[in-house]
Structure formats: structure tokens, C-alpha cells
Scaffold this active site. Structure first.
Site, PDB file in Angstrom:
ATOM      1  N   GLU A  37      36.460  76.819  19.213  1.00 31.46           N
ATOM      2  CA  GLU A  37      37.495  75.779  19.279  1.00 31.46           C
ATOM      3  C   GLU A  37      37.039  74.477  18.619  1.00 31.46           C
ATOM      4  O   GLU A  37      37.851  73.739  18.070  1.00 31.46           O
ATOM      5  CB  GLU A  37      37.933  75.545  20.722  1.00 31.46           C
ATOM      6  CG  GLU A  37      38.541  76.769  21.422  1.00 31.46           C
ATOM      7  CD  GLU A  37      39.717  77.389  20.694  1.00 31.46           C
ATOM      8  OE1 GLU A  37      40.405  76.676  19.930  1.00 31.46           O
ATOM      9  OE2 GLU A  37      39.953  78.600  20.864  1.00 31.46           O
ATOM     10  N   GLN A  96      40.343  88.871   4.736  1.00 30.32           N
ATOM     11  CA  GLN A  96      40.400  90.105   5.514  1.00 30.32           C
ATOM     12  C   GLN A  96      41.782  90.274   6.109  1.00 30.32           C
ATOM     13  O   GLN A  96      42.454  89.305   6.449  1.00 30.32           O
ATOM     14  CB  GLN A  96      39.313  90.137   6.589  1.00 30.32           C
ATOM     15  CG  GLN A  96      39.427  89.085   7.668  1.00 30.32           C
ATOM     16  CD  GLN A  96      38.312  89.218   8.709  1.00 30.32           C
ATOM     17  OE1 GLN A  96      37.140  89.063   8.404  1.00 30.32           O
ATOM     18  NE2 GLN A  96      38.697  89.527   9.937  1.00 30.32           N
TER      19      GLN A  96
HETATM   20 ZN    ZN Z   1      40.982  80.192  17.194  1.00 31.99          ZN
END
Ligand code: ZN
Ligand code: CA
Length: 333
Positions: free
Chosen positions: A219, A251
Site C-alpha cells: 500500500e 502480464q
Molecule cells: Zn494494490
């Protein structure tokens, strides 16, 4: 008879999968954050400003260590959620190890990928907004459930101000999500990160599979302007979308749990990056490109925070581990 065994096997498999998926919370609520910001003019303008800031981009490549004062706001309904100081210290220590590439598990990272020492450190602040002393930890009781997911945490315990502190709220997040972080240019009242008390730190209430402090590492990546490595869309990741970082390969597969290898867009996927969704024990690196992007965002958009004079609390001795070894003082008693 064989068929019946086969059917029972299949049912058992799905039942087990369901149980496992219920056990592990969703890694991150950043998708909801991005949705809330997609037509926010100040956020979009800030994103453009960060991209254009070539001067700071040069600075971002320099290796000056930046230290950010942190306040941890514990919001609790019961004493279990009112986590200990020691658990908070364990989180600050884990975060700093990851940011400084002092984590012991970088060996799990595929050697073709970079592992950056981001050279950003975090310390519990020693100064209240009014200038008096603080431990860098606040504790606030509430009787409200799910205060993270329902965006009530910053009303129950208002931010100390993003110009002076990184605000980290630890609470009952709700909706079986581990946490979320806000990028530069988001609303001031909730700027910072909010983490479920079961996914914070490495001891106490920290629960597997997110019990090595990496929900916070992830985060903080968002707080410093990183996207998930597959780009900005969790629902339809594809090889044509990216995270605006060159050395994280595109990806189209989002790996959860643990994954040692993948090749979803014609090149090896970076399954161990902190900005993926794998379990804590299976992520271990930021790249050089992510480092540059984080430092650029910090030096462009969070300059007040970089220059905060709120200082580091000596109580938070855990960052002593940053100098890679603890200093053990002799105890006269
Ligand atoms: Zn995240
Ligand atoms: Ca990339």
C-alpha cells in the site's frame, strides 16, 4: 463406482478451494480507489505534473535517503483490535527492511529482475500536531464495523495532516480486504493507507498469509504512485496494459497465493513483486524502475512530507535494524 469417486473428488476439490479462498482476504482495495479518482480533475492533473517533472526525475535517481514521519492511528472495537505497540514496531521494521532491501528473502526473486534499495525509510513521529511529544501512535474506540471499506476511519480519527505525516490507520477494514492506499493527488482527508488489523505487522493479530507486513509495503507503493504491475485494471488485465514502469514486464495473469514462474505475455512474469497479489512470503522486491517512480512522485507531489520537521521517535528503536544490525546494550540489572 469410479465415476462416483471422481465426482466426490471434484466436489472435495472445489469445497477446499472455496475454504481457502475464504481464508485469504483480497490483497488490496486499490481498484475501488482508482475508480473513485478516474474523473477527479485534481488527481488527474497531479498525475500529469508528476510525469512532466523532469527535474525531480533527476533527483529521484539520486540516492539520498529520505525519512518520512509516520503516525499510526489504531481504531478498535475490542481489545483484540487494539493492537500492541510491539506489533506496530514490528510493522515499521518490516516495512523499512523491504524499502531498504534488507529483507532476507530477496533470494526468491528471479535473477533477471532488479531488486532495488528504494532508500526511503519510515519512523514513528515524536511530535503531535500541537508540537508536544507523542509516541506516534493514537488509539480510538469505535462501535462501528468495517470502518475501512465503508470509508469511516478518517471521520472516526481525522488525519494529522498529510503535509507533516504519513497517516496509517489500522482497523477492522471489512469486506475481507487486507487494505488500501491512496496515490498522490487524492483527497487530503483520507490520504495515507488503511490496513486491517489482521494484516499489519508480524506478531500479535497478524494472520497468515499476510503476516509479514507486506500489506503495508504494497500500500505504501500505491501511496508513492505505483500501480499494480499488470496496470490499472484488475478485472481485465491484458498484455496491452501496463503500470508505466519499464522494468516490470507486462502480464495478463494476476497471481494470487504463491507462484514461482509464469509467462503470460511472451516474457517471464515477475511473480515476486510487492505490487502483485501473492502471499506475503512470496513477494520480495521492488524494481529500479519502481524506485525511480516512487521517488519521483515523492519529490514532486509530497515535498512537504519530505521536508516535515515532525521527527522520529526514539522509542521506535526498530529502525535501528536499518543499520542492518541491532545494537544490544548491556543491561546493568
Ligand atoms: Zn494494490
Ligand atoms: Ca511495466
Amino acid at each position: 463406482m469410479r465415476l462416483i469417486n471422481w465426482i466426490i473428488g471434484i466436489l472435495f476439490f472445489f469445497h477446499s478451494s472455496l475454504l481457502l479462498s475464504q481464508e485469504a482476504p483480497k490483497r488490496c482495495g486499490f481498484q475501488e480507489v482508482l475508480q473513485s479518482l478516474e474523473s477527479d480533475s485534481s488527481y488527474l492533473a497531479e498525475q500529469i505534473r508528476i510525469k512532466k517533472n523532469a527535474t525531480n526525475r533527476v533527483q529521484a535517481k539520486s540516492d539520498t535517503i529520505i525519512t518520512i514521519p509516520v503516525v499510526v492511528h489504531v481504531i478498535y472495537k475490542n481489545q483484540t483490535e487494539n493492537i500492541s505497540d510491539a506489533q506496530i514496531y514490528s510493522q515499521i521494521e518490516a516495512l523499512n527492511k523491504d524499502m531498504r532491501k534488507l529483507n532476507a528473502d530477496t533470494t526468491i526473486v528471479n535473477n533477471q529482475f532488479s531488486k532495488a534499495d528504494v532508500k526511503i525509510e519510515f519512523c514513528l513521529t515524536k511530535t503531535n500536531p500541537d508540537g508536544t511529544y507523542t509516541s506516534g501512535i493514537t488509539r480510538t474506540y469505535t462501535d462501528i464495523d468495517n470502518v475501512g471499506y465503508n470509508e469511516q476511519y478518517f471521520m472516526i480519527k481525522p488525519s494529522w495532516g498529510r503535509d507533516d505525516y504519513l497517516n496509517i490507520w489500522v482497523c477492522d477494514y471489512g469486506n475481507n480486504v487486507a487494505g488500501r492506499g491512496y496515490p498522490p493527488g487524492s483527497l487530503a482527508d483520507r490520504d495515507g493507507i488503511v490496513i486491517d488489523y489482521t494484516n499489519f505487522g508480524t506478531i500479535g493479530t497478524a494472520a497468515s498469509p499476510y503476516n509479514l507486513g507486506r500489506t503495508v509495503t504494497h500500500e505504501i507503493g500505491h501511496f508513492l504512485n505505483l500501480f499494480h504491475i499488470w496496470g490499472q485494471n484488475d478485472l481485465t488485465p491484458n498484455c496491452g496494459s501496463d503500470d508505466e514502469v519499464l522494468d516490470t514486464p507486462n502480464q495478463s495473469t494476476i497471481y494470487t497465493r504463491c507462484q514461482s514462474f509464469g509467462n503470460s505475455c511472451g516474457s517471464d512474469d515477475m511473480t515476486t513483486n510487492y505490487l502483485g497479489y501473492v502471499f506475503d512470503r512470496c513477494m520480495a522486491n521492488f524494481t529500479q524502475g519502481q524506485k525511480t517512480r516512487m521517488r519521483n512522485a515523492l519529490l514532486t507531489s509530497r515535498t512537504a512530507l519530505v521536508n516535515s520537521n515532525k521527527g522520529c521517535n526514539a522509542l521506535a528503536i526498530n529502525e535501528a535494524s536499518l543499520s542492518s544490525n541491532y545494537t544490544i546494550f548491556p543491561n546493568p540489572n
